[in-house]
Design an enzyme around this catalytic site. Structure first.
Site, PDB file in Angstrom:
ATOM      1  CG  HIS A  89      18.822  32.894 -18.698  1.00  0.00           C
ATOM      2  ND1 HIS A  89      18.108  34.003 -18.299  1.00  0.00           N
ATOM      3  CD2 HIS A  89      17.902  31.976 -19.099  1.00  0.00           C
ATOM      4  CE1 HIS A  89      16.816  33.766 -18.453  1.00  0.00           C
ATOM      5  NE2 HIS A  89      16.661  32.546 -18.930  1.00  0.00           N
ATOM      6  CD  GLU A  91      22.911  37.054 -18.829  1.00  0.00           C
ATOM      7  OE1 GLU A  91      22.699  38.063 -19.520  1.00  0.00           O
ATOM      8  OE2 GLU A  91      22.287  35.976 -18.986  1.00  0.00           O
ATOM      9  CB  CYS A 119      16.403  38.074 -17.040  1.00  0.00           C
ATOM     10  SG  CYS A 119      16.997  36.558 -16.247  1.00  0.00           S
ATOM     11  CB  CYS A 122      20.818  36.662 -15.007  1.00  0.00           C
ATOM     12  SG  CYS A 122      20.402  35.251 -16.067  1.00  0.00           S
TER      13      CYS A 122
END
Length: 151
Positions: A89, A91, A119, A122
């Protein structure tokens, strides 16, 4: 021969580089970026530029930057599709980038700017990295300090 450092503006960011060296929008590890305008809006703009880079590369539309002391210390687009890695991801990638650039596990005092609310994975990574605050979305929502959710 003495190499003279110079400051160059690239995609709204000021980068330090040696004269004659190429400066890229996504610089190599070790380079720390400073926006020409060090504001939350500028940091979010950079996160959205990372999102646009992800979309252009055929990946998921997310981007993130990690900022400490008004300097971007990490940045990344989503690389889930490109790396066939469900944990890549934006992040997570920005946190990894910041840790590499600083050669440190602790990112205490940093703020994670993201194009979307992080999420749970993260947010947990931000918590373990010591990131102080989460700011996300076009409205610059202050998500507060990252929390470790335990069920």
């Amino acid at each position: 021969m003495t190499v003279t450092p110079r400051r160059t503006v690239v995609a709204g960011l000021v980068c330090s580089a040696a004269v004659g060296a190429s400066v890229q929008a996504q610089p190599s590890s070790g380079t720390i970026l400073q926006p020409a305008e060090a504001t939350p809006a500028a940091f979010l703009r950079r996160a959205f530029e990372m999102r646009d880079a992800a979309l252009k590369a055929g990946d998921q539309g997310f981007g993130a930057v990690v900022v400490r002391d008004a300097m971007i210390i990490g940045q990344a687009p989503s690389r889930v599709v490109a790396n066939t890695d469900p944990t890549a991801h934006a992040e997570m990638e920005a946190i990894r980038d910041a840790a590499r650039r600083l050669a440190a596990r602790s990112l205490s005092g940093a703020v994670l700017y993201s194009t979307f609310r992080p999420c749970p994975m993260c947010e947990a990574a931000a918590y373990w990295a010591g990131i102080s605050r989460l700011v996300y979305g076009e409205a610059a929502t202050d998500g507060g300090a990252p929390r470790l959710s335990r069920g």
